[in-house]
Enzyme design. Structure first.
Site, PDB file in Angstrom:
ATOM      1  N   GLY A  46     -15.680  90.942 -27.340  1.00  0.00           N
ATOM      2  CA  GLY A  46     -17.082  91.342 -27.262  1.00  0.00           C
ATOM      3  C   GLY A  46     -17.380  92.174 -28.483  1.00  0.00           C
ATOM      4  O   GLY A  46     -17.191  91.717 -29.600  1.00  0.00           O
ATOM      5  N   SER A  48     -16.330  95.962 -29.733  1.00  0.00           N
ATOM      6  CA  SER A  48     -15.465  97.045 -29.259  1.00  0.00           C
ATOM      7  C   SER A  48     -16.157  98.411 -29.249  1.00  0.00           C
ATOM      8  O   SER A  48     -15.852  99.234 -28.385  1.00  0.00           O
ATOM      9  CB  SER A  48     -14.177  97.095 -30.081  1.00  0.00           C
ATOM     10  OG  SER A  48     -14.473  97.276 -31.439  1.00  0.00           O
ATOM     11  N   CYS A  78      -9.338  89.868 -28.867  1.00  0.00           N
ATOM     12  CA  CYS A  78     -10.343  90.244 -29.858  1.00  0.00           C
ATOM     13  C   CYS A  78     -10.751  91.718 -29.725  1.00  0.00           C
ATOM     14  O   CYS A  78      -9.952  92.585 -30.053  1.00  0.00           O
ATOM     15  CB  CYS A  78     -11.510  89.276 -29.764  1.00  0.00           C
ATOM     16  SG  CYS A  78     -12.341  89.111 -31.329  1.00  0.00           S
ATOM     17  N   ARG A 108     -10.713  96.056 -37.698  1.00  0.00           N
ATOM     18  CA  ARG A 108     -11.706  95.662 -36.698  1.00  0.00           C
ATOM     19  C   ARG A 108     -12.487  94.394 -37.048  1.00  0.00           C
ATOM     20  O   ARG A 108     -12.755  93.568 -36.169  1.00  0.00           O
ATOM     21  CB  ARG A 108     -12.676  96.840 -36.526  1.00  0.00           C
ATOM     22  CG  ARG A 108     -13.339  96.857 -35.211  1.00  0.00           C
ATOM     23  CD  ARG A 108     -14.293  98.022 -35.113  1.00  0.00           C
ATOM     24  NE  ARG A 108     -15.501  97.477 -34.567  1.00  0.00           N
ATOM     25  CZ  ARG A 108     -16.667  97.453 -35.184  1.00  0.00           C
ATOM     26  NH1 ARG A 108     -16.794  97.986 -36.377  1.00  0.00           N
ATOM     27  NH2 ARG A 108     -17.699  96.903 -34.605  1.00  0.00           N
ATOM     28  N   ILE A 142     -14.068  84.927 -33.735  1.00  0.00           N
ATOM     29  CA  ILE A 142     -15.473  85.337 -33.795  1.00  0.00           C
ATOM     30  C   ILE A 142     -15.533  86.798 -34.248  1.00  0.00           C
ATOM     31  O   ILE A 142     -15.041  87.686 -33.546  1.00  0.00           O
ATOM     32  CB  ILE A 142     -16.151  85.188 -32.414  1.00  0.00           C
ATOM     33  CG1 ILE A 142     -15.994  83.753 -31.891  1.00  0.00           C
ATOM     34  CG2 ILE A 142     -17.625  85.587 -32.481  1.00  0.00           C
ATOM     35  CD1 ILE A 142     -16.445  83.561 -30.454  1.00  0.00           C
ATOM     36  N   ARG A 143     -16.094  87.034 -35.425  1.00  0.00           N
ATOM     37  CA  ARG A 143     -16.100  88.403 -36.003  1.00  0.00           C
ATOM     38  C   ARG A 143     -14.736  89.043 -35.738  1.00  0.00           C
ATOM     39  O   ARG A 143     -14.619  90.161 -35.250  1.00  0.00           O
ATOM     40  CB  ARG A 143     -17.158  89.303 -35.342  1.00  0.00           C
ATOM     41  CG  ARG A 143     -18.583  88.905 -35.564  1.00  0.00           C
ATOM     42  CD  ARG A 143     -19.544  89.970 -35.027  1.00  0.00           C
ATOM     43  NE  ARG A 143     -19.134  90.543 -33.754  1.00  0.00           N
ATOM     44  CZ  ARG A 143     -19.328  89.958 -32.580  1.00  0.00           C
ATOM     45  NH1 ARG A 143     -19.927  88.800 -32.493  1.00  0.00           N
ATOM     46  NH2 ARG A 143     -18.930  90.548 -31.474  1.00  0.00           N
ATOM     47  N   HIS A 202      -9.955  83.797 -29.306  1.00  0.00           N
ATOM     48  CA  HIS A 202     -10.493  83.664 -27.939  1.00  0.00           C
ATOM     49  C   HIS A 202      -9.948  82.436 -27.206  1.00  0.00           C
ATOM     50  O   HIS A 202     -10.650  81.419 -27.127  1.00  0.00           O
ATOM     51  CB  HIS A 202     -12.015  83.534 -28.011  1.00  0.00           C
ATOM     52  CG  HIS A 202     -12.723  84.789 -28.382  1.00  0.00           C
ATOM     53  ND1 HIS A 202     -13.278  85.646 -27.458  1.00  0.00           N
ATOM     54  CD2 HIS A 202     -12.974  85.335 -29.593  1.00  0.00           C
ATOM     55  CE1 HIS A 202     -13.841  86.673 -28.075  1.00  0.00           C
ATOM     56  NE2 HIS A 202     -13.666  86.498 -29.377  1.00  0.00           N
ATOM     57  N   GLU A 204      -9.933  81.935 -24.141  1.00  0.00           N
ATOM     58  CA  GLU A 204     -10.783  81.649 -22.969  1.00  0.00           C
ATOM     59  C   GLU A 204     -11.949  80.735 -23.329  1.00  0.00           C
ATOM     60  O   GLU A 204     -12.635  80.232 -22.449  1.00  0.00           O
ATOM     61  CB  GLU A 204     -11.273  82.970 -22.336  1.00  0.00           C
ATOM     62  CG  GLU A 204     -12.420  83.684 -23.045  1.00  0.00           C
ATOM     63  CD  GLU A 204     -12.011  84.416 -24.323  1.00  0.00           C
ATOM     64  OE1 GLU A 204     -10.844  84.306 -24.753  1.00  0.00           O
ATOM     65  OE2 GLU A 204     -12.885  85.087 -24.899  1.00  0.00           O
TER      66      GLU A 204
HETATM   67  N1  LIG Z   1     -15.168  88.643 -30.817  1.00  0.00           N
HETATM   68  C1  LIG Z   1     -14.888  89.920 -30.781  1.00  0.00           C
HETATM   69  O1  LIG Z   1     -14.415  90.454 -29.793  1.00  0.00           O
HETATM   70  C2  LIG Z   1     -15.217  90.683 -32.020  1.00  0.00           C
HETATM   71  C3  LIG Z   1     -14.709  92.074 -32.036  1.00  0.00           C
HETATM   72  C4  LIG Z   1     -15.420  92.875 -33.101  1.00  0.00           C
HETATM   73  N2  LIG Z   1     -14.833  92.661 -34.391  1.00  0.00           N
HETATM   74  C5  LIG Z   1     -15.395  94.338 -32.715  1.00  0.00           C
HETATM   75  O2  LIG Z   1     -15.286  95.182 -33.477  1.00  0.00           O
HETATM   76  O3  LIG Z   1     -15.495  94.661 -31.621  1.00  0.00           O
END
Ligand SMILES: NC(=O)CC[C@H](N)C(=O)O
Length: 255
Positions: A46, A48, A78, A108, A142-143, A202, A204
């Site tokens: 998500g 963080s 993640c 991060r 994802i990010r 991910h 899931e």
């Molecule tokens: N898909 C993710 O959970 C991204 C994490 C995100 N980089 C963060 O700092 O929380």
């Protein structure tokens, strides 16, 4: 027993659905006391910083730290990986609280912003050895964060190459360590350390259930370790004054 899924924010529904696909119930965890009803926990991906603020608001950090410290299996994906790390870099100003426990330094947003999200086939021989299937899995990033350093007790399960423009990340100084530069051309994206599992991607969001199965196998193992294999009692079996070790009977014996 059901698997707890931290349900403050992020992809908790997707984890619960992935568990359901393999016949396991996932329980949403939002309050500290709910952690007492589960013996394993998934911390989803998500954002963080937001997740940390919500965890703070619900006073979850002490209970989460206790849960991790108790040896019960915890899997961070993640943002969940960031939560579990002992050290995170690239945080927003003011930083964020971490649950900690996983001996690693995580960056991060190592792979960049939402636009730099990507998918990649990852080599996962250790996963395939335990759960079967091909020696690769689809990694949805994802990010995504990445793990830059791990301690001696951390087992690396997957890593992946990084492009040259992602190199030269500075790892700030921390207790007893000087600032250094990260210049490896690979980063770590999945690790296991005792009861902790962490993935920067991910699982899931794919139909490959092997990561969830792998985690459930950790849950089974931890239960086996927790259960006394055989309760041994000592008593004077022959009435000769010597206590001997004997297994108790399974059923009541009437003499
Ligand atoms: N898909 C993710 O959970 C991204 C994490 C995100 N980089 C963060 O700092 O929380």
């Amino acid at each position: 027993m059901a698997v707890g899924v931290l349900a403050l924010q992020g992809s908790y529904n997707e984890h619960i659905a992935a568990l359901r696909r393999i016949g396991v119930k996932g329980v949403e965890i939002r309050k500290p006391e709910q952690l007492t009803g589960v013996d394993s926990l998934i911390i989803p991906g998500g954002e963080s910083t937001t997740m940390a603020k919500l965890a703070e608001l619900h006073n979850l950090f002490p209970a989460l730290r206790e849960f991790v410290g108790s040896g019960k299996p915890v899997w961070g994906t993640c943002a969940g990986l960031i939560f579990l790390a002992n050290k995170a870099i690239g945080q927003k100003t003011g930083g964020q609280d971490l649950v900690g426990g996983l001996d690693c330094t995580v960056h991060r947003n190592f792979f960049g912003s939402q636009l730099q999200s990507f998918e990649m086939e990852l080599s996962v021989p250790k996963l395939a050895e335990k759960e079967g299937g091909t020696a690769t899995c689809r990694g949805v990033f994802i990010r995504a964060p990445a793990i830059l350093e791990v301690g001696p007790n951390v087992e690396v399960i997957a890593d992946c190459p990084v492009s040259s423009d992602q190199l030269k990340v500075a790892i700030p100084a921390s207790d007893g360590q000087e600032e250094k530069e990260f210049t490896n051309n690979r980063v770590i994206v999945a690790v296991k350390q005792g009861n902790l599992l962490a993935t920067a991607f991910h699982p899931e969001l794919t139909s490959d259930s092997r990561w969830h199965r792998y985690f459930l196998a950790m849950v089974d193992e931890s239960k086996e370790e927790a259960a006394p294999s055989e309760v041994m009692v000592k008593y004077d079996l022959y009435g000769d004054g010597n206590d001997r070790v004997k297994k108790p009977y399974d059923l009541p014996i009437f003499e």
